[in-house]
Design an enzyme around this catalytic site. Structure first.
Site, mmCIF file in Angstrom:
data_model
loop_
_atom_site.group_PDB
_atom_site.id
_atom_site.type_symbol
_atom_site.label_atom_id
_atom_site.label_comp_id
_atom_site.label_asym_id
_atom_site.label_seq_id
_atom_site.Cartn_x
_atom_site.Cartn_y
_atom_site.Cartn_z
ATOM 1 N N GLN A 82 13.639 65.292 81.532
ATOM 2 C CA GLN A 82 14.988 65.537 82.017
ATOM 3 C C GLN A 82 15.517 66.912 81.627
ATOM 4 O OE1 GLN A 82 17.240 62.225 80.454
ATOM 5 N NE2 GLN A 82 15.963 60.713 81.498
ATOM 6 N N HIS A 146 17.453 62.724 77.693
ATOM 7 C CA HIS A 146 18.869 62.719 77.350
ATOM 8 C C HIS A 146 19.367 64.034 76.744
ATOM 9 C CE1 HIS A 146 18.698 58.013 76.996
ATOM 10 N NE2 HIS A 146 18.291 58.479 78.170
ATOM 11 N N GLU A 238 29.770 54.592 81.229
ATOM 12 C CA GLU A 238 31.160 54.666 80.791
ATOM 13 C C GLU A 238 31.865 55.922 81.288
ATOM 14 O OE1 GLU A 238 30.524 52.512 76.413
ATOM 15 O OE2 GLU A 238 31.318 54.560 76.533
ATOM 16 N N TYR A 248 32.711 57.295 69.928
ATOM 17 C CA TYR A 248 32.621 56.503 71.152
ATOM 18 C C TYR A 248 31.593 55.387 71.077
ATOM 19 C CZ TYR A 248 36.198 59.437 72.869
ATOM 20 O OH TYR A 248 37.430 60.050 73.000
ATOM 21 N N TYR A 259 17.095 47.889 78.085
ATOM 22 C CA TYR A 259 16.290 47.661 79.277
ATOM 23 C C TYR A 259 15.440 46.404 79.147
ATOM 24 C CZ TYR A 259 17.755 52.336 80.606
ATOM 25 O OH TYR A 259 18.509 53.425 80.938
#
Length: 363
Positions: A82, A146, A238, A248, A259
């Site tokens: 990513q 990520h 979110e 958070y 998963y």
């Protein structure tokens, strides 16, 4: 159907956008494909003379005067999973500074981490000059997961940068690392003195908020408040109103499951941890975030727009509590990666599924 036109050397047809929830006589948007042929497009930005588009594989594309050019001068970029060349920010003072900011995966030995570079953009030669890395996360890791990686300019000129937890869940609660945080830095990369953890033992001065999983969208509202959305696991994407110093919750609290189907952390709430303003279950895989000014659609002023990578639509959200009130969906909305408001109030978005840049205006 409107006639097709040519834009930046590519066929760019304009089509009505199918959106069943719209009152078509008043609100129906029209979508125009501006350019296609992009490989993993990630972000779009606007300079006075044209448009910049990042490609995750490590290219910055410049569209201007009917031409498409690959910008020269990028530093080494770690293209892994990513990670790659990610967000682009054209700041408010660009006309004077000619400076842009980009986030990217920076090589860190055998690993890589989210980083931010500053560079002067020479529009005449499509070249970056005086390229300067101003920030990199500590510590990076391998695996290609990520990176987060959106950049937003605050009203005071500082920069917010979102960073994913890089697949290391527990690190999102560790203030000694940048994993799973939103940082606030100056345009030189320093930590402003009014950041919440300045001079706090075992905490990084540049952290603004923490406990995030993978925030791939950030935006300011009309009051200058920062909002961010982030990917959950299996359910639990979110939207959060970002507060200074707030936690958070990831991976202690979350909506959704792993998963594997296993429970995440301790549940959905815990004292001292923020609740989302909105969450999706099942996950929509959100990417790109824009809070609209109302220039072309006054009735949409202050509405939130979020792209879905999973279900191929643009979510429009409004109200208190914040709710998804419309799904703008059509053949062009395939895997939305970025969504921005252009200088004239048009809504622009990048579709990974068809490798194209689109512009949305009232019909």
């Amino acid at each position: 159907m409107p006639l097709s036109r040519r834009a930046f050397g590519l066929t760019a047809a304009a089509f009505p956008l199918f959106a069943p929830a719209l009152v078509r006589a008043q609100n129906a948007p029209r979508i125009e494909q501006i350019a296609d042929g992009f490989e993993e497009p990630w972000a779009v930005g606007f300079v006075p003379s044209g448009i910049l588009v990042t490609q995750r594989e490590g290219q910055l594309i410049y569209l201007a005067n009917g031409k498409r050019q690959t910008v020269k001068g990028l530093p080494e970029i770690a293209v892994n999973g990513q990670g790659g060349l990610l967000d682009v920010l054209v700041p408010r003072d660009y006309s004077q500074s000619k400076t842009i900011f980009m986030s990217y995966a920076k090589p860190q030995g055998r690993n890589e981490g989210t980083a931010v570079m500053r560079a002067e953009f020479d529009e005449a030669t499509a070249t970056l000059k005086n390229v300067t890395p101003i920030f990199e996360m500590r510590k990076g890791s391998g695996g290609g997961f990520h990176f987060g990686s959106r950049i937003v300019e605050a009203r005071d000129g500082t920069l917010f940068v979102s960073i994913g937890e890089r697949g290391n869940d527990a690190e999102a609660q560790n203030l000694r690392t940048h994993n799973g945080t939103i940082v606030r830095i100056t345009k030189d990369g320093a930590a402003p003195k009014d950041n919440p953890f300045v001079d706090t033992w075992r905490a990084r001065d540049d952290i603004w908020s923490y406990g995030h999983r993978n925030p791939q969208g950030m935006a300011l509202d009309q009051n200058g408040t920062l909002w961010a959305h982030e990917h959950g696991a299996r359910g639990g994407d979110e939207i959060n109103r970002i507060e200074k110093g707030a936690n958070y919750g990831w991976p202690v609290i979350a909506y959704g499951t792993e998963y594997s189907g296993e429970k995440i952390g301790e549940g959905t709430a815990k004292e001292g941890m923020q609740q989302p303003e909105h969450y999706w279950d099942p996950s929509i895989a959100p990417s790109g975030y824009m809070i609209y000014s109302g220039k072309l659609w006054p009735q949409w002023r202050g509405h939130h727009f979020v792209g879905s990578l999973k279900f191929d639509y643009i979510a429009r959200l409004a109200g208190e509590p914040l709710n998804e009130i419309e799904q703008i969906k059509g053949p062009q909305t395939t895997r939305i990666r970025d969504i921005r408001e252009g200088p004239d109030g048009a809504i622009w978005f990048l579709s990974v599924g068809n490798g194209a840049l689109h512009k949305m205006t009232p019909d």
